[in-house]
Each structure stands twice: as structure tokens, then as C-alpha cells.
Design a protein around this motif. Structure first.
Motif, PDB file in Angstrom:
ATOM      1  N   GLY A 295      51.382 -42.318 -25.169  1.00  0.00           N
ATOM      2  CA  GLY A 295      52.267 -41.535 -26.042  1.00  0.00           C
ATOM      3  C   GLY A 295      51.528 -40.399 -26.731  1.00  0.00           C
ATOM      4  N   PRO A 296      52.220 -39.670 -27.610  1.00  0.00           N
ATOM      5  CA  PRO A 296      51.600 -38.559 -28.335  1.00  0.00           C
ATOM      6  C   PRO A 296      50.468 -39.031 -29.253  1.00  0.00           C
ATOM      7  N   TYR A 311      45.821 -36.292 -20.877  1.00  0.00           N
ATOM      8  CA  TYR A 311      46.612 -36.447 -22.115  1.00  0.00           C
ATOM      9  C   TYR A 311      46.719 -35.144 -22.912  1.00  0.00           C
ATOM     10  N   ASN A 313      48.643 -32.649 -22.717  1.00  0.00           N
ATOM     11  CA  ASN A 313      50.004 -32.230 -23.081  1.00  0.00           C
ATOM     12  C   ASN A 313      50.639 -33.088 -24.156  1.00  0.00           C
ATOM     13  N   ARG A 314      50.002 -34.201 -24.472  1.00  0.00           N
ATOM     14  CA  ARG A 314      50.599 -35.031 -25.537  1.00  0.00           C
ATOM     15  C   ARG A 314      49.659 -35.190 -26.724  1.00  0.00           C
ATOM     16  N   LEU A 343      56.427 -34.496 -31.965  1.00  0.00           N
ATOM     17  CA  LEU A 343      55.760 -35.732 -31.519  1.00  0.00           C
ATOM     18  C   LEU A 343      56.783 -36.853 -31.328  1.00  0.00           C
ATOM     19  N   LEU A 346      58.802 -36.255 -28.173  1.00  0.00           N
ATOM     20  CA  LEU A 346      57.973 -36.515 -26.994  1.00  0.00           C
ATOM     21  C   LEU A 346      57.762 -38.019 -26.807  1.00  0.00           C
ATOM     22  N   ALA A 347      57.512 -38.720 -27.908  1.00  0.00           N
ATOM     23  CA  ALA A 347      57.253 -40.163 -27.825  1.00  0.00           C
ATOM     24  C   ALA A 347      58.421 -40.897 -27.163  1.00  0.00           C
ATOM     25  N   CYS A 350      58.122 -41.274 -23.538  1.00  0.00           N
ATOM     26  CA  CYS A 350      56.858 -41.832 -23.016  1.00  0.00           C
ATOM     27  C   CYS A 350      56.950 -43.347 -22.867  1.00  0.00           C
TER      28      CYS A 350
END
Ligand code: SF4
Ligand code: SF3
Length: 542
Positions: A295-296, A311, A313-314, A343, A346-347, A350
Motif C-alpha cells: 500500500g501507500p 513502490y 508510485n505509492r 494516499l 490509492l490505498a 491496493c
């Protein structure tokens, strides 16, 4: 002229980093950081000539600018250039109010483009290196001590806590670095830096505990749940607070990494059920751990290691941290919160983190908690159940030689208690070392700045046992250093009168033999030796 940097423990032995930093800092970034320090000294010179006390915005900007140059904090050229411009602008604003202009180059030099800054790096670097090497060594000790201080006062300022005397010292200390001083004058400045370091750590302790409560004994899970997560690293508790508020009820969990682990010990964060645990270990293993976290990741401060594609991109930075190509979360508006929605969104897309381990870590033994247990601790010392305390605070690092600290922790007899703070703890905080009558054998006070707690505990024990000298306590100091905050902690301990500190895994590269000899003679500082010899000596009180 190439880059030159010797400010951390992993500096290339014998020469410092001259082509590229072991940390990943390249030639350009290193030179721009040198110019930022130079510009900050110019700001200090202009501030020194103002009437009255140092203004708060000067103190805060010095904190920020020097924090940017702490090892592994900011690798982003554009961010460093912006910080140089900001620093020069405030310097010029102050100069405009002066009747007589300072005539030192540091205060007069102007530039606004990256090329001009890089050109300046060539000459400013040469100036400082051409000095007598012992004087340069003492100046480095002061500068690196102030850099660590800057990080601590920046964290306190984020929570609204300031100490104008510390800001006044920044101006005095940085201005002094531009002047010709004798070895005695510089040695006095080194000790003064230690005194201010105690104040700065006390200020941050007050800021953290008044805002988030007194740390309590806490068991933190190291496993993972089924929800996607955000991993937060670094030292900034206010960033964590904003993140926890913004993730509540979203189905996204929050995990800590490295120096953010002690956040679990604060009462204010315990109410968040989605604040689930700690993921991974120390800063230098982040490239593998960030990969499997899925994850982020939010880096609030140091320590960033070169970022892998897997990683990139996160991963996000915020505050004084920066890395080229990563998204940077902007400062919080006055009275508001930082915006971590990118974040959170995005999370949600993921997968959950991959499990690395499934155990627990216990901590929260800051001064208030240990003093609450004082009767138990004192009784254990009086009965002989605890024979000795060993302070093993400080930083962790990549070098294999740091296995020494794991081996010392394992080799210390069962009647010893390890007091720790900082990321040094990851060398032994997952060992099964047991407890002494319910008192764990590893007492983790918190982040590196919580070394202050260890000093408070030692001073309290000195009072309880009615001793005149802190060195008469059954305590040994076996400190690990890496970056400049550990230099600050070391100077604070020296200021408090602690003698006979073991320092490793190597003594600082920036100490010349003459300066190291002074530290040995005045304070009994010694390099670490073999595990067996050091454990035996510590148990004998040496
Ligand atoms: Fe080298 Fe340390 Fe400087 Fe990085 S911070 S360039 S590793 S001395
Ligand atoms: Fe560690 Fe970087 Fe120093 Fe805060 S996270 S102690 S090295």
C-alpha cells in the motif's frame, strides 16, 4: 571540485563521501545542501545584528533549512533550491533593516538560480576545507549537533511549541561558524550545543506529551490484517494524527514503520481501532519492506533510502522530507490538516500488506511510566535482582558491524536491563530477553529524541539513591550513532556529565585525532570493542 560529505557514520572511511554518498545522495544534491547550510549561516549573521531577540520566523526557518540537510531527509534538488531561495529572502529582509551592512561573504553573496547555487558550492566548500583541520572538526561537531537540534525543534514547532532561547542559540552558533575562533572557544561552543540539546529534547518531550498524553506500556502487533493499509514512517506525530483522522471509517488500516513505532505508546492514538500495528524493522530495510507492504507509504522525515521502482508510485513525502519523482504532500494550512486523500484513495485500490512476521513488541517506558514504576525498580536494584542498566540508545544502520549490538543485548546477564530509544532498538527488540520480576529486560522509551527520557530516568535514580554523581549509578552507556540527531543526543549526555560512553560502531569520521583525544580525556568516550570484553567491562562498572 566534487562533493564532500562526512556527516554520518556510513561516510566512506578515510575520505568522506566524495563521488556519491553511501546514502544515495549525489554530487548535485550534496552541493546544494552545502549551499543551503551556507545560506542559513548568512541568515544567522543578518539576524545576529538585529536589535532585540531573534524572531520566531528566523528560528523556525533555520530549523527547517538545517533539517533538510540531515542525512536521508531530502534528496530533491528542486525542494532544496526552493529552501535556499526562502532562506536568502529572509536574510535579505533582515539586512534591509540594518543601518550597517555585514561585510562577510556569507551575508553578502547573492544568487537565485540553481547554476549560481552550484557555482557557489565550489567556493564555499573550498573555504571550509582549507581551515586548520582541528578547528574544522570542532566546527563540524557544532554544525552537526545544531542540525540534529533543528530536527527536534521543527517537530516541536509543528505542535506549536517554541523556545526563543534555542532559536537565539542557532543564530549565535551558526554565525560563530563563519568566524575565526580558537580551539577553546569552539570547545565551549560544543558544550553549549549539548546544553541546548537537553533543552530541545525537553521541549519536544513537553510538546509530545502535552499534545498526545504520557506514553504508556503498550504491546504492539507486528502481524497484518486483511484490509489495505498505509504505512507511515519518520518521526512526525502530527502527520500521524492527521492521517489517522482521515483514514477513520474508510476501511484502510494504518501501520507504523521504524521510528514511528513509539507513536503506539501515546494514549491519544490508542482510540483508533484501525491503527493496527508496526510493519517491518529499521529504516535501512525499507526497500524490501516497502515492496511487500503493497500500500501507500508516507515518509514524514528521515530516513529515506534510494527508492525502488516497485513502490515508487505509492511512496509520498511530506514536511522537510523529499525525494525526486515522489509526490510531496503540501504543508497544512493554518489551523487545518494536511490533505492525505491521495494516499487514502490509492490505498483502497491496493492489496493488503504481505505478512512478514506475527509477533509483538512491547514499549512505552518513557520517563513518566518508569517513574511510576520507580518503587518496583528501586526494590529490584536494592535486592540485587537488577545489577546494572545499560543504555543502548541511538541509531541503527546498514553495516554488518552493528551485529555487535544484537550480540551485546544477548550476552548481557539476566540481571541487566537495557534502556533504549531511537531506531537502534531494532537490533534487539525482537529477541526474547525476558523480564526481571515483571520489569521487561528491554525498556523502550521511544524515538531518538526520547533519549531525553532515559536521562530523566537516570537523574531520578540518582536522586532516589541519594548519589552526587550520575556516574555513580549502576548504569553503562553503549550508544550507537548514524546521523546528526545522534550527535545531538551524544552532546546532551556529555553536557549532563555522563562519562565513559562507548560509541560505535565507529567513532565519527569528522573528529580529528586531536579532537577525539579531547573527548577521550575530558569525557572518557571510548570506541566499542569486542562483545565479550565490553560486556565484562560494563558489568564491572567500566
Ligand atoms: Fe556520505 Fe553520510 Fe554524507 Fe550520505 S550523509 S553523503 S552517506 S557522509
Ligand atoms: Fe534512526 Fe534514521 Fe537515527 Fe531517530 S530513523 S534514530 S537513523
Amino acid at each position: 571540485m566534487g562533493m564532500y560529505c562526512n556527516q554520518c557514520q556510513e561516510s566512506v572511511h578515510g575520505s568522506g563521501c566524495i563521488v556519491r554518498g553511501v546514502c544515495g545522495k549525489d554530487d548535485m544534491t550534496a552541493k546544494l545542501q552545502d549551499v543551503l547550510v551556507y545560506a542559513t549561516e548568512g541568515l544567522a549573521l543578518a539576524a545576529e545584528q538585529q536589535q532585540g531577540s531573534v524572531s520566531r520566523n528566523v528560528g523556525q526557518l533555520i530549523s527547517e533549512s538545517l533539517f533538510v540537510t540531515v542525512t536521508n531527509t531530502n534528496f530533491d534538488e528542486d525542494a532544496i533550491v526552493a529552501q535556499i531561495r526562502k532562506t536568502l529572502a529572509l536574510r535579505d529582509e533582515l539586512k534591509a533593516t540594518l543601518a550597517v551592512q555585514p561585510d562577510h561573504d556569507v551575508a553578502c553573496w547573492t544568487g537565485s538560480s540553481k547554476d549560481e547555487f552550484l557555482a557557489k558550492a565550489e567556493t564555499s566548500g573550498l573555504e571550509s576545507l582549507s581551515e586548520n583541520e582541528d578547528l574544522q572538526s570542532l566546527k563540524s561537531l557544532v554544525l552537526f549537533g545544531i542540525k540534529g537540534l533543528a530536527a527536534y525543534t521543527d517537530h516541536a514547532a509543528v505542535l506549536g511549541y517554541h523556545d526563543d532561547e534555542i532559536y537565539a542559540f542557532y543564530v549565535k552558533g551558526l554565525a560563530a561558524l563563519t568566524k575565526e575562533l580558537t580551539a577553546d572557544e569552539l570547545t565551549a561552543l560544543v558544550l553549549e550545543t549539548g546544553g541546548v540539546a537537553v533543552k530541545a529534547m525537553a521541549l519536544l518531550d513537553k510538546a509530545n506529551t502535552e499534545t498526545y498524553g504520557q506514553p504508556e506500556i503498550t504491546t504492539v502487533k507486528t502481524g497484518v490484517g486483511k484490509n489495505p493499509g498505509i504505512l507511515i514512517s519518520g518521526h512526525d506525530l502530527r502527520d500521524l494524527e492527521d492521517l489517522l483522522k482521515q483514514t477513520e471509517g474508510t476501511g484502510v488500516d494504518v501501520y507504523t514503520h521504524c521510528e514511528m513505532l513509539p507513536a503506539h505508546y501515546y494514549p491519544a492514538f490508542k482510540k483508533y481501532s484501525h491503527f493496527v500495528g508496526n510493519y517491518g524493522g529499521s529504516w535501512w530495510s525499507q526497500d524490501r519492506e516497502f515492496e511487500t507492504f503493497n500500500g501507500p507509504i508516507l515518509m514524514t522525515t528521515n530516513c529515506i533510502v534510494p527508492v525502488r521502482e516497485s513502490y515508487r508510485n505509492r511512496m509520498f513525502t511530506t514536511g522537510m522530507a523529499g525525494y525526486p519523482g515522489l509526490k510531496h504532500i503540501a504543508a497544512r494550512p493554518e489551523g487545518g490538516q494536511k490533505d492525505f486523500s491521495a494516499l487514502v484513495e490509492l490505498a483502497k485500490s491496493c492489496p493488503a500488506p504481505k505478512e512478514l512476521e506475527n509477533g509483538t513488541i512491547t514499549g512505552g517506558f518513557a520517563h513518566n511510566q518508569v517513574i511510576a514504576l520507580a518503587d518496583k525498580v528501586v526494590a529490584a536494584v536494592k535486592s540485587g535482582a537488577i545489577k546494572r542498566f545499560v543504555v543502548m540508545a541511538g541509531c541503527d544502520g546498514r553495516h554488518k558491524s552493528r551485529q555487535y549490538y544484537t550480540d551485546v543485548a544477548a550476552a548481557l546477564p539476566d540481571n541487566t536491563v537495557i534502556l533504549t530509544a531511537g531506531c537502534a532498538k531494532y537490533r534487539y527488540n525482537k529477541l526474547e530477553l525476558g523480564d526481571i520480576g515483571g520489569i521487561p529486560r528491554v525498556l523502550d522509551a521511544g524515538q531518538c529524541n526520547d533519549s531525553y527520557s532515559l536521562a530523566v530516568i537516570a537523574l531520578k535514580l540518582k536522586e532516589v539513591f541519594e548519589l552526587d554523581d550520575i556516574n555513580d549509578l549502576p548504569i553503562s552507556f553503549d550508544i550507537a550513532w548514524y546521523e546528526q540527531k545522534a550527535v545531538t543526543v551524544l552532546l546532551a549526555l556529555l553536557f549532563l556529565g555522563v562519562k565513559g560512553i562507548r560509541l560505535g560502531p565507529t567513532l565519527p569520521e569528522f573528529l580529528t585525532p586531536n579532537v577525539a583525544a579531547v573527548l577521550v580525556e575530558k569525557f572518557g568516550i571510548k570506541p566499542i570493542g569486542t562483545v565479550a570484553a565490553d560486556v565484562e567491562a560494563m558489568m564491572a562498572g567500566a
